[in-house]
Every structure is written in structure tokens, then in C-alpha cells.
Design a protein around this motif. Sequence first.
Motif, PDB file in Angstrom:
ATOM      1  N   PHE A  98      12.576  -6.806   5.616  1.00  0.00           N
ATOM      2  CA  PHE A  98      12.553  -5.514   6.297  1.00  0.00           C
ATOM      3  C   PHE A  98      11.460  -5.518   7.353  1.00  0.00           C
ATOM      4  N   LEU A  99      11.809  -5.123   8.578  1.00  0.00           N
ATOM      5  CA  LEU A  99      10.831  -4.971   9.652  1.00  0.00           C
ATOM      6  C   LEU A  99      10.427  -3.495   9.717  1.00  0.00           C
ATOM      7  N   PRO A 100       9.174  -3.155   9.416  1.00  0.00           N
ATOM      8  CA  PRO A 100       8.772  -1.745   9.252  1.00  0.00           C
ATOM      9  C   PRO A 100       8.395  -1.058  10.564  1.00  0.00           C
ATOM     10  N   MET A 153      -8.311  -1.326   4.088  1.00  0.00           N
ATOM     11  CA  MET A 153      -6.943  -1.083   4.550  1.00  0.00           C
ATOM     12  C   MET A 153      -6.555   0.342   4.183  1.00  0.00           C
ATOM     13  N   ILE A 154      -5.882   1.009   5.101  1.00  0.00           N
ATOM     14  CA  ILE A 154      -5.332   2.336   4.843  1.00  0.00           C
ATOM     15  C   ILE A 154      -3.826   2.231   5.035  1.00  0.00           C
ATOM     16  N   ALA A 155      -3.086   2.477   3.983  1.00  0.00           N
ATOM     17  CA  ALA A 155      -1.624   2.361   4.024  1.00  0.00           C
ATOM     18  C   ALA A 155      -1.025   3.756   3.958  1.00  0.00           C
ATOM     19  N   GLY A 156      -1.030   4.429   5.106  1.00  0.00           N
ATOM     20  CA  GLY A 156      -0.436   5.747   5.217  1.00  0.00           C
ATOM     21  C   GLY A 156       0.686   5.689   6.232  1.00  0.00           C
ATOM     22  N   THR A 157       0.749   6.666   7.127  1.00  0.00           N
ATOM     23  CA  THR A 157       1.712   6.573   8.220  1.00  0.00           C
ATOM     24  C   THR A 157       1.424   5.341   9.064  1.00  0.00           C
ATOM     25  N   TRP A 158       0.138   5.110   9.314  1.00  0.00           N
ATOM     26  CA  TRP A 158      -0.303   3.939  10.067  1.00  0.00           C
ATOM     27  C   TRP A 158      -0.819   2.861   9.128  1.00  0.00           C
ATOM     28  N   SER A 159      -0.656   1.626   9.568  1.00  0.00           N
ATOM     29  CA  SER A 159      -1.304   0.484   8.926  1.00  0.00           C
ATOM     30  C   SER A 159      -2.658   0.313   9.596  1.00  0.00           C
ATOM     31  N   ILE A 160      -3.730   0.672   8.897  1.00  0.00           N
ATOM     32  CA  ILE A 160      -5.084   0.564   9.423  1.00  0.00           C
ATOM     33  C   ILE A 160      -5.801  -0.544   8.658  1.00  0.00           C
ATOM     34  N   ASN A 161      -6.394  -1.456   9.383  1.00  0.00           N
ATOM     35  CA  ASN A 161      -7.082  -2.604   8.781  1.00  0.00           C
ATOM     36  C   ASN A 161      -8.380  -2.798   9.561  1.00  0.00           C
ATOM     37  N   GLU A 162      -9.519  -2.793   8.881  1.00  0.00           N
ATOM     38  CA  GLU A 162     -10.766  -2.669   9.619  1.00  0.00           C
ATOM     39  C   GLU A 162     -11.953  -3.268   8.872  1.00  0.00           C
ATOM     40  N   PHE A 163     -12.942  -3.674   9.659  1.00  0.00           N
ATOM     41  CA  PHE A 163     -14.268  -3.985   9.143  1.00  0.00           C
ATOM     42  C   PHE A 163     -15.279  -3.589  10.203  1.00  0.00           C
ATOM     43  N   ILE A 164     -16.558  -3.622   9.862  1.00  0.00           N
ATOM     44  CA  ILE A 164     -17.580  -3.263  10.837  1.00  0.00           C
ATOM     45  C   ILE A 164     -18.450  -4.478  11.132  1.00  0.00           C
ATOM     46  N   SER A 165     -19.019  -4.467  12.325  1.00  0.00           N
ATOM     47  CA  SER A 165     -19.790  -5.609  12.811  1.00  0.00           C
ATOM     48  C   SER A 165     -20.935  -5.112  13.680  1.00  0.00           C
ATOM     49  N   THR A 202       3.097   1.182  11.171  1.00  0.00           N
ATOM     50  CA  THR A 202       4.081   0.356  10.466  1.00  0.00           C
ATOM     51  C   THR A 202       3.889   0.362   8.957  1.00  0.00           C
ATOM     52  N   SER A 203       3.286   1.407   8.433  1.00  0.00           N
ATOM     53  CA  SER A 203       2.972   1.387   7.004  1.00  0.00           C
ATOM     54  C   SER A 203       3.863   2.338   6.212  1.00  0.00           C
ATOM     55  N   ALA A 204       3.286   3.127   5.325  1.00  0.00           N
ATOM     56  CA  ALA A 204       4.065   3.867   4.329  1.00  0.00           C
ATOM     57  C   ALA A 204       4.972   4.936   4.915  1.00  0.00           C
ATOM     58  N   GLY A 205       4.803   5.273   6.188  1.00  0.00           N
ATOM     59  CA  GLY A 205       5.734   6.195   6.825  1.00  0.00           C
ATOM     60  C   GLY A 205       7.171   5.689   6.780  1.00  0.00           C
ATOM     61  N   ASN A 206       7.355   4.366   6.771  1.00  0.00           N
ATOM     62  CA  ASN A 206       8.686   3.780   6.631  1.00  0.00           C
ATOM     63  C   ASN A 206       9.296   4.106   5.271  1.00  0.00           C
ATOM     64  N   MET A 207       8.447   4.157   4.269  1.00  0.00           N
ATOM     65  CA  MET A 207       8.910   4.485   2.923  1.00  0.00           C
ATOM     66  C   MET A 207       9.423   5.919   2.860  1.00  0.00           C
ATOM     67  N   GLU A 208       8.735   6.829   3.557  1.00  0.00           N
ATOM     68  CA  GLU A 208       9.177   8.225   3.569  1.00  0.00           C
ATOM     69  C   GLU A 208      10.566   8.343   4.185  1.00  0.00           C
ATOM     70  N   TRP A 209      10.832   7.568   5.234  1.00  0.00           N
ATOM     71  CA  TRP A 209      12.161   7.569   5.856  1.00  0.00           C
ATOM     72  C   TRP A 209      13.213   7.090   4.863  1.00  0.00           C
TER      73      TRP A 209
END
Length: 504
Positions: A348-350, A260-272, A301-308
Motif C-alpha cells: 500500500f502506498l499511503p 516519530m509522530i504518527a498522526g495525519t502527518w508522518s513526523i520524524n525528527e531529532f535536534i542538533s 502519509t501517516s495514520a490519516g490513510n487509516m481513517e480513510w
Amino acid sequence: MKYLLGIDNGGTFSKAALFDEDGRQIAKTSVPTQTLTPKPGYTERDMDELWRVNAEAVRKTVAKSGVNPSDIAGVSFSGHGKGLYLTDREGKGVCNGILSTDARAWEYILKWKEDGTSRKVYEKTFQEILIMQPVALLAWIRDHQPEVLEKAAYIFSVNDYIRFRLTGEAYAEYTIFSGGNLVNLNTKQYDQELLELFGLGMCMEKLPPLRYSNDTCGFVTKEAAMLTGLPEGIPVAAGMFDVDACGVASGLISPKELCMIAGTWSINEFISKAPITNGTVSLNSMYCMKDYFLVEESSPTSAGNMEWFVRNLLSYEKTEIEAKGGSVYDLTNEWVESIEPQDCNVIFLPFLNGSNEHPLAKSSFVGLTAFHNKKHMLRAVYEGIVFSHLTHVKKLLMNREKPASIRLSGGAANSAVWVQIFADALQIPIDTIGDRELGAQGAAMAAGIAAGIYKDYEDAVARTVHITGTIEPRPEYGKFYEEKYATYRKVNDSLNSAWDRFEN
């Protein structure tokens, strides 16, 4: 000791970071890039200015590091996916570069869904068509600025453009182009029939040859060396989508991991080894490791909301604390930790920057009363961002086993209380990665393979990726977050019928 340079171009900054062979970050520079908004929904950048900013970031990083430039063995890139950068044969932009936040092509998405194009495309690419993907933007340019498309010689991503300016050689790279509906994932090649589905058959000749992330795509020219301070003639690797770069820099090298990457974007990933084609996930693309596909769920929808929240509701506190040499984030963490989850029922809806629920969904606080204060609101922001990640992760877990732990990076990973909320809500241990430029480090890994320093990504990860901590979930908190997440879902589901009344 040799050194490797990673260049990372996001939506608002261009960054360069220098690493040694063991992954230690020696120096970094971040330079803001100007976003142009000529009309509502348009987000562009001047391409000459973008190149100047990149050269400045590299030049300052090399100077700041104190490293002898002759010891820099290679360079590569991490950059935002989607968007569009069109140039002539000399690398001159034929229009402004278009960012991945541009929304001008929204009508094409509706049209292609209604006329069945989306279904036919999915059979070849296994992904949804998004408004900021190159195919949608190219269709818009075809219809509104045909002279621009006529002048364009190359269809580039941001990485491809900067690489061309460094080397004078034109290539495209698999991870970004396969995530933009430009590559048939069955054949791993361009597909004339796929382009014809979008009405873009004329673009085939403008698509540069495809290369894998760690392939050498030229060498730093004399002119570029003078501008950047890099040694002339060092290899330049293709680079990758920033999601891949952060993934591999977090140790994502086998299907057992989940990141998971919690930055401006919510990124959630695995490889297959194969793409997920049952419709439960939004995006499949080729990973930087050529035998794997990236399975991704993401939204802004991630930590960019916190910056606001900090900028608009904590400006006074931020000014007071920084005047004393402190950080406002020490205060926010203290406030959130002071309230137990069961003592705050605010939701809160982010969705300040977009949504993974409805195209027109907006951010909201639900459940506020006169009793609540900014501490309760802040707790709701932390939790709402976690719940958006949780929504994505639940979709991913429909297609794989629950991981032993999840690797978390991005701004939220620097907050112990926030990481604890992630662990408690997911009821999965959370591993954190050291605070460094992960996008640039992933790029540096590709450069290291191209330069012969690492054998492959497994070797690069073994030498450079280090878990800095693991937060265990607290079982007794699981029930509180399960109930709160159910409320979060109920609020989202209830509002979906109302969002159509809101304009962009």
C-alpha cells in the motif's frame, strides 16, 4: 497546585487542554473548525470564526475541569506551521486565513527552482521552499491580490493570530517562522536580502518582532478573559510549531533522542546543535530550545490513510461495533494481528493526502489478487504507513547515530500491534507516550516556563513526560520487513515516471 493551559490549532480542530504542574491532563475540549475551499487547491478559514472556536474550546475546558480559574498560571500555543494569517493593526483579518494544505502557489516553487532562487535561499535557510510556506503564499497574494497585501499590517502564523486576540500584542515566534523560509538560520534574524530573493522586500515592515517559544508575549486582556474564562493578566507565552510541541512533550531535549509522530502527518525528527546542510534532509528550523535546531523529515502519509480506510471500507463494521459500545479499532487491530507479514505480499502506498516520493504521487494497492480480502488490505495499510516513516528515518540516520529507542506518539501509538510493526520494521525499540494531547502539553510546558513553574524544558520534561511502554523489535521478523520494504521501494521507484501523467 497551579495549572497550565495549552491551545492547539491544527488543520481541522481547535483544541484546549488543561494540565497540572506534573503534566496530568485535567480536561480537554476539541471543537471543529470549518475549512473553506473556494477553488480547487485552496484551503482557507474565516479568522473571526477561528477566534470564536478557540475561545469556545478554552471556555469549555476551564468549566469542565472544575479548577478555580485563579489557579491557572499561564497559557501558550501549539499550531500548524506554514500557512498565512494576515491582519490589520487591530487584529482584523484582511482576508481569510490560509491553511498549510493550500496549494495555490505551486507555480512559484517551479519558477524559483528553475531561476536559481531556491539555491540562493537554501544558503540562508537550509530548507526547501514549499508551496504552503508564507513566502510562496505572499508572492501569490502580491501578484493576484495586491490590495490585500497593502492593507495587511502584520504577517502572522495561526499561533500569532490567536495570541494577538488574547493579548492585543503583535509578535512572531521562531520555530514557525524559521520553518517558513522567513528567517536566516545563520543569523537567526529576518534578512532583507532573503525577502528580496522572493520579491517580498516590501514585507519586512509587516513582520512582527521575533520571540522564543517560552518568552512572555503579553497578558490576557479583560475582554479576552470574559470570552475565555481565563484569569485577566496571566502571562501568555509565544508558543511553538506543533511538531516542536509534540517533540518536547515526548521528551525530545537532547540530540540522542529521535521522535516519530504518527498522526495525519508522518513526523520524524531529532535536534542538533547545528542544521544539517548536506541536502539529505528536507527541513531545518529553530527548535523551542533556543540552542538547538530541529532536523525534520515529514509528509502527510501517516495514520490519516487509516481513517480513510475505516470511513470508506469499514463503515458497516464501524456502525455495528459502535452500536454495541465498542471501537472499530479493536477490530482492525485483531484483523492485522491475524495475518503474519510473510503471508501478505500486498503493498500500500499511503499517499491519499500527499506524498514524500513525488509531487503528484497517488495512493495505490499493488499486488491484490482474488485471494486477498479486507484483512490483507488493512495489513498493507498498517505496513505502508510504517514504510513511509522508515523512508524518512533512514534519511535522518544518515546524519546521526542509531538511537537506543524511538519515541512514538500519535494515533498509531495506541495500537499495540501497529507499534510492534514499527519496532520490527525499524529493528529499534519503540517507546510510547501516554494518550494525551501532546501538542497542547508542549504548549503548556512553554507556559509553565514563562510563569516560573519550570526552570527550563529539561525541568518540564523531567516532571511531566512519562514513558508508558516499550516494545522491543523481534529479530526474526526483521528479514521479512526488510524484503517487504525493498518491494515497497521498488514499487515507488517504478511508478515515479508515471505520476507526471496524473493531474492534481
